[in-house]
Design an enzyme around this catalytic site. Sequence first.
Site, mmCIF file in Angstrom:
data_model
loop_
_atom_site.group_PDB
_atom_site.id
_atom_site.type_symbol
_atom_site.label_atom_id
_atom_site.label_comp_id
_atom_site.label_asym_id
_atom_site.label_seq_id
_atom_site.Cartn_x
_atom_site.Cartn_y
_atom_site.Cartn_z
ATOM 1 N N GLU A 179 0.798 -1.237 0.000
ATOM 2 C CA GLU A 179 0.000 0.000 0.000
ATOM 3 C C GLU A 179 0.828 1.283 0.000
ATOM 4 O O GLU A 179 0.505 2.227 0.723
ATOM 5 C CB GLU A 179 -0.926 0.023 1.230
ATOM 6 C CG GLU A 179 -1.894 -1.120 1.273
ATOM 7 C CD GLU A 179 -2.717 -1.130 2.552
ATOM 8 O OE1 GLU A 179 -3.936 -1.351 2.443
ATOM 9 O OE2 GLU A 179 -2.150 -0.936 3.648
HETATM 10 C C1 TNX Z 1 -4.352 -3.975 4.811
HETATM 11 S S1 TNX Z 1 -2.594 -6.274 4.570
HETATM 12 C C2 TNX Z 1 -3.081 -3.709 5.280
HETATM 13 C C3 TNX Z 1 -2.907 -3.275 6.676
HETATM 14 C C4 TNX Z 1 -4.214 -3.130 7.378
HETATM 15 C C5 TNX Z 1 -5.119 -4.265 7.006
HETATM 16 C C6 TNX Z 1 -6.406 -4.281 7.770
HETATM 17 C C7 TNX Z 1 -1.588 -5.244 4.317
HETATM 18 C C8 TNX Z 1 -0.339 -5.692 3.770
HETATM 19 N N1 TNX Z 1 -1.934 -3.965 4.582
HETATM 20 O O1 TNX Z 1 -2.187 -2.073 6.710
HETATM 21 O O2 TNX Z 1 -3.960 -3.137 8.747
HETATM 22 O O3 TNX Z 1 -5.391 -4.182 5.634
HETATM 23 O O4 TNX Z 1 -7.138 -5.418 7.484
#
Ligand code: TNX
Length: 462
Positions: free
Chosen positions: A269
Amino acid sequence: MTRPAVPAVIPAPVSMTGTGDGLVVPASTFRRYTAVDLESAGPRTGADDLGEEGYRLRVGPDGVDLEAGTEAGLVRGVQTLVQLAEPLPGGAYRLPGVEIEDRPRYPWRGLMLDVARHFFGVDAIKHVIDIATLYKLNVLHLHLTDDQGWRLEIPGRPELTGIGGSTQVGDGPGGYLTTADYETIVTYARARHVTVVPEIDLPGHTNAALVAYPHLAPSGYRPMPYRGTEVGFSSLDAHNAAAYALVEDVVRELARIQPGGYVHIGGDEAHSTSDDDYRTFVTRALAVVESHGMRPIAWQEAVKADLPAGMPVQYWDTRASDHLATAERRGAALVMSPADHVYLDMKYEAGYPLGLDWAGHVDVRDAYDWDPAEIVGARAAVLGIEAALWTETITTVADIERMLLPRLPAVAERAWSPAESRDWGRFRARLGGHASLWDRLGVAYHPSLQVAWPSREFAAGH
Ligand code: TNX
């Protein structure tokens, strides 16, 4: 003749036969949780047909015989014994007669715990290791840094924890693990043949580090302490040498504590990093990890950069199938964390007080009734499965317990047991049998309506 009942061992062993008469052992044989006085189990290593973690276990009227090729195998076999032991009034335990031969399907059976969104310290983490060990997991992935907090002390970098560690989601005080705390956790895990995989999330999810070191932010971004839950806004500056010096200091310390171990560099992300900068950053971060003799792993987004052949990539976002296709094409080893099955921070059902729902609801059957082979191509290299517990909404150890139980045993069975043994109807009954064990251990769980709990009152408050 009736066949002797086969007990509710989770994950299901490769083969298990009830043999009738067992034996009664004194209470002193079992210590709280996962330990058994191995002397009385007459353990033997050196059985070379059982692989890295396999074991053979026979229980009969004459005693217990536990055999493995490795100490890890013995530790796994002991968990089976712990699950087989049925408490008798007066403190002794009854062990049923069984013959078991067992070994895991996958070498990576993990649980990720996010200690960045809400901080959890040594005791809570040890408790999580105990629960994971009971279900034969062998990886504890610690998500140590994020926008809301930096949780690992790094020598020469007091601002990271002093400033970056002082926030969390909501208005709590944050916190961090000292190097000594972290070493305590690694040692505790190692004794249970659990590998700790530290994650330093880069180049996004770095707001807490940027509050400590504002000059590492790209120009125009003024880092402020962050206690919310939306992410994707932060980035280290891929063109600032000082950003890589930070990575260097962190990796050097991780390498000192766990020489040759894994370093998870995150990579997820990074919505405010351009693709070019992302590639530049990830490529250099990987080089730092490898220069310290450490083994890199990253979330699926990292396939946008050039990865070393065979590097494990963690698949989580089922909405981004192109990452998966790229990973498969490049021959990456996949750690499977599909959010709609193993994100144990998802709510069990609508209205459940804890958790999120961006990947839908994950009730026990969702966690159990799937297979990596239904998601990836036949030739993909699946290294294993890892459940994830993000903690945006999780604030107490009891919250952690309720999110892990009863779903973690379901994920653990997917990761350990042969694919052919998958049978939801039988699993939900075996799982129900574990409630008495959790009650004895004083661990909270969610009484999901999908599980066939033995006919007992639902104790209020679970
Ligand atoms: C996605 S999974 C994210 C996290 C959040 C999560 C909550 C991932 C690699 N990144 O930053 O905490 O969703 O479900």
